[in-house]
Design a protein around this motif. Structure first.
Motif, PDB file in Angstrom:
ATOM      1  N   ALA A 142       0.825  -1.209   0.000  1.00  0.00           N
ATOM      2  CA  ALA A 142       0.000   0.000   0.000  1.00  0.00           C
ATOM      3  C   ALA A 142       0.855   1.254   0.000  1.00  0.00           C
ATOM      4  O   ALA A 142       0.602   2.206  -0.755  1.00  0.00           O
ATOM      5  CB  ALA A 142      -0.931  -0.009   1.217  1.00  0.00           C
ATOM      6  N   SER A 193       0.904   3.585  -3.405  1.00  0.00           N
ATOM      7  CA  SER A 193       0.149   4.833  -3.274  1.00  0.00           C
ATOM      8  C   SER A 193       1.006   6.044  -2.952  1.00  0.00           C
ATOM      9  O   SER A 193       0.664   7.165  -3.350  1.00  0.00           O
ATOM     10  CB  SER A 193      -0.932   4.679  -2.195  1.00  0.00           C
ATOM     11  N   TYR A 211     -15.112   2.282   3.492  1.00  0.00           N
ATOM     12  CA  TYR A 211     -15.338   2.591   2.076  1.00  0.00           C
ATOM     13  C   TYR A 211     -16.139   1.493   1.391  1.00  0.00           C
ATOM     14  O   TYR A 211     -16.076   0.319   1.778  1.00  0.00           O
ATOM     15  CB  TYR A 211     -13.995   2.743   1.357  1.00  0.00           C
ATOM     16  N   LEU A 217      -8.754  -3.393  -1.312  1.00  0.00           N
ATOM     17  CA  LEU A 217      -9.149  -2.282  -2.173  1.00  0.00           C
ATOM     18  C   LEU A 217      -9.776  -2.784  -3.467  1.00  0.00           C
ATOM     19  O   LEU A 217     -10.834  -2.286  -3.903  1.00  0.00           O
ATOM     20  CB  LEU A 217      -7.931  -1.410  -2.478  1.00  0.00           C
ATOM     21  N   GLU A 218      -9.151  -3.767  -4.096  1.00  0.00           N
ATOM     22  CA  GLU A 218      -9.672  -4.299  -5.358  1.00  0.00           C
ATOM     23  C   GLU A 218     -11.028  -4.966  -5.150  1.00  0.00           C
ATOM     24  O   GLU A 218     -11.910  -4.873  -6.013  1.00  0.00           O
ATOM     25  CB  GLU A 218      -8.670  -5.286  -5.961  1.00  0.00           C
ATOM     26  N   LYS A 232     -13.553  -2.225  -4.936  1.00  0.00           N
ATOM     27  CA  LYS A 232     -13.808  -1.699  -6.285  1.00  0.00           C
ATOM     28  C   LYS A 232     -14.714  -2.629  -7.080  1.00  0.00           C
ATOM     29  O   LYS A 232     -15.538  -2.177  -7.875  1.00  0.00           O
ATOM     30  CB  LYS A 232     -12.483  -1.494  -7.020  1.00  0.00           C
ATOM     31  N   LEU A 282     -10.218   0.963   5.392  1.00  0.00           N
ATOM     32  CA  LEU A 282      -9.015   1.186   4.594  1.00  0.00           C
ATOM     33  C   LEU A 282      -8.332   2.493   4.989  1.00  0.00           C
ATOM     34  O   LEU A 282      -8.997   3.441   5.434  1.00  0.00           O
ATOM     35  CB  LEU A 282      -9.361   1.251   3.107  1.00  0.00           C
ATOM     36  N   VAL A 331      -4.730   5.341   0.560  1.00  0.00           N
ATOM     37  CA  VAL A 331      -4.812   4.303  -0.468  1.00  0.00           C
ATOM     38  C   VAL A 331      -5.995   4.548  -1.402  1.00  0.00           C
ATOM     39  O   VAL A 331      -5.954   4.211  -2.589  1.00  0.00           O
ATOM     40  CB  VAL A 331      -4.932   2.913   0.198  1.00  0.00           C
ATOM     41  N   VAL A 332      -7.041   5.180  -0.899  1.00  0.00           N
ATOM     42  CA  VAL A 332      -8.280   5.340  -1.658  1.00  0.00           C
ATOM     43  C   VAL A 332      -8.358   6.691  -2.365  1.00  0.00           C
ATOM     44  O   VAL A 332      -9.194   6.885  -3.248  1.00  0.00           O
ATOM     45  CB  VAL A 332      -9.496   5.161  -0.712  1.00  0.00           C
ATOM     46  N   HIS A 334      -8.961   6.925  -6.158  1.00  0.00           N
ATOM     47  CA  HIS A 334      -9.979   6.030  -6.713  1.00  0.00           C
ATOM     48  C   HIS A 334     -11.352   6.663  -6.510  1.00  0.00           C
ATOM     49  O   HIS A 334     -12.069   6.327  -5.549  1.00  0.00           O
ATOM     50  CB  HIS A 334      -9.900   4.660  -6.044  1.00  0.00           C
ATOM     51  N   ILE A 386     -14.726   4.911  -5.489  1.00  0.00           N
ATOM     52  CA  ILE A 386     -14.955   4.388  -4.149  1.00  0.00           C
ATOM     53  C   ILE A 386     -15.399   5.524  -3.233  1.00  0.00           C
ATOM     54  O   ILE A 386     -14.791   6.591  -3.213  1.00  0.00           O
ATOM     55  CB  ILE A 386     -13.687   3.715  -3.591  1.00  0.00           C
TER      56      ILE A 386
END
Length: 277
Positions: free
Chosen positions: A103, A107, A168, A214-215, A218, A226, A230-231, A234, A237
């Motif tokens: 991560a 990121s 998330y 995370l995946e 998504k 999370l 990291v998010v 994206h 999300i």
């Protein structure tokens, strides 16, 4: 007279650290058969059994523990010798080995790497991602960038980032509101927080890495706790809830005390402070 080369002793060290010959082979970038032959040669040369093998992995015998202890001292001395040589060269260059998590790597570090190479084209960076500090402890890496609340006492460094966390989900999916994506490591902060905050959570699936969680979010599998950084990139999300400041972690930048003045290490740390954190 024993003929115990450093190369053979490393097979024993990494078999102990990884718990298996296959793990040692992966870490040392050799074949499984090479490690097995090396361990056999060590035992033949020393005329003693070094490991007991069981379904759970390799466990060192008493004599094996003595060899590992001696090997770790040798490893530390060799590391110090290498650092002394590199300190004589004031130009930052050479191989720099860094351990971090996927991560943090994906990121925070990767988006800025091209800028690093413009500044320091003669440094070769080698990253390894895992959730363990043990390899840093044993001089297998030069720098650790880790999320931790208790950095090892034998390493020096500083806290570089306070990490906020949230809950998330993918707002466009059809997952039920009570379906969660868990984390396999039950000792990890997010796992403990889920047990505390959501003891009745329905775990639809779990993963061994934050990036896998995370995946899964998504893909619409469910929601997850999370780290916000990291998010951030994206937009698909959505944050359902921010966790309070009681539920945060810290990222630490750590290195060996004896490498404090090493040009390549100093260059990388200065770049991290300026461009990343």
């Amino acid at each position: 007279m024993y003929n115990l080369s450093w190369g053979l002793i490393r097979y024993a060290l990494f078999t102990y650290r990884r718990g298996s010959a296959s793990g040692a082979a992966e870490a040392l970038n050799v074949t499984h058969a090479t490690v097995i032959r090396g361990l056999k040669k060590l035992e033949d040369e020393s005329n003693t059994k070094l490991f007991n093998k069981s379904p759970s992995g390799y466990t060192p015998t008493d004599n094996g523990k003595l060899l590992i202890s001696a090997g770790e001292k040798m490893e530390a001395e060799i590391y110090q010798w290498k650092i002394n040589l590199e300190n004589e060269n004031k130009h930052p260059s050479g191989l720099l080995q860094i351990t971090t998590t996927g991560a943090i790597m994906n990121s925070l570090i990767c988006p800025h790497l091209s800028a690093f190479y413009l500044l320091y084209p003669d440094i070769k960076l080698e990253f390894s991602t895992s959730y363990e500090f043990s390899h840093m402890t044993n001089h297998a890496f030069d720098i650790a960038i880790r999320s931790t609340s208790t950095p090892p006492e034998h390493l020096i460094g500083r806290k570089v980032k306070n990490v906020q966390w949230g809950i998330y989900h993918n707002g466009s999916n059809h997952a039920k509101n009570d379906e969660w994506i868990g984390f396999n490591n039950l000792s990890a902060p997010s796992s403990k927080w889920m047990s505390t905050l959501f003891p009745d959570a329905k775990i639809k699936c779990s993963a061994s890495s934050i990036l896998s969680q995370l995946e899964a979010v998504k893909a619409g599998v469910g929601k997850a706790i999370l780290p916000c950084f990291v998010v951030d990139n994206h937009p698909e999300i959505e944050k359902i809830q921010s966790l309070s400041d009681n539920y945060t972690t810290d990222i630490w930048l750590l290195y060996h005390r004896e490498s404090r003045g090493c040009p390549k290490i100093k260059a990388f740390i200065d770049w991290l402070k300026t461009d990343v954190f």
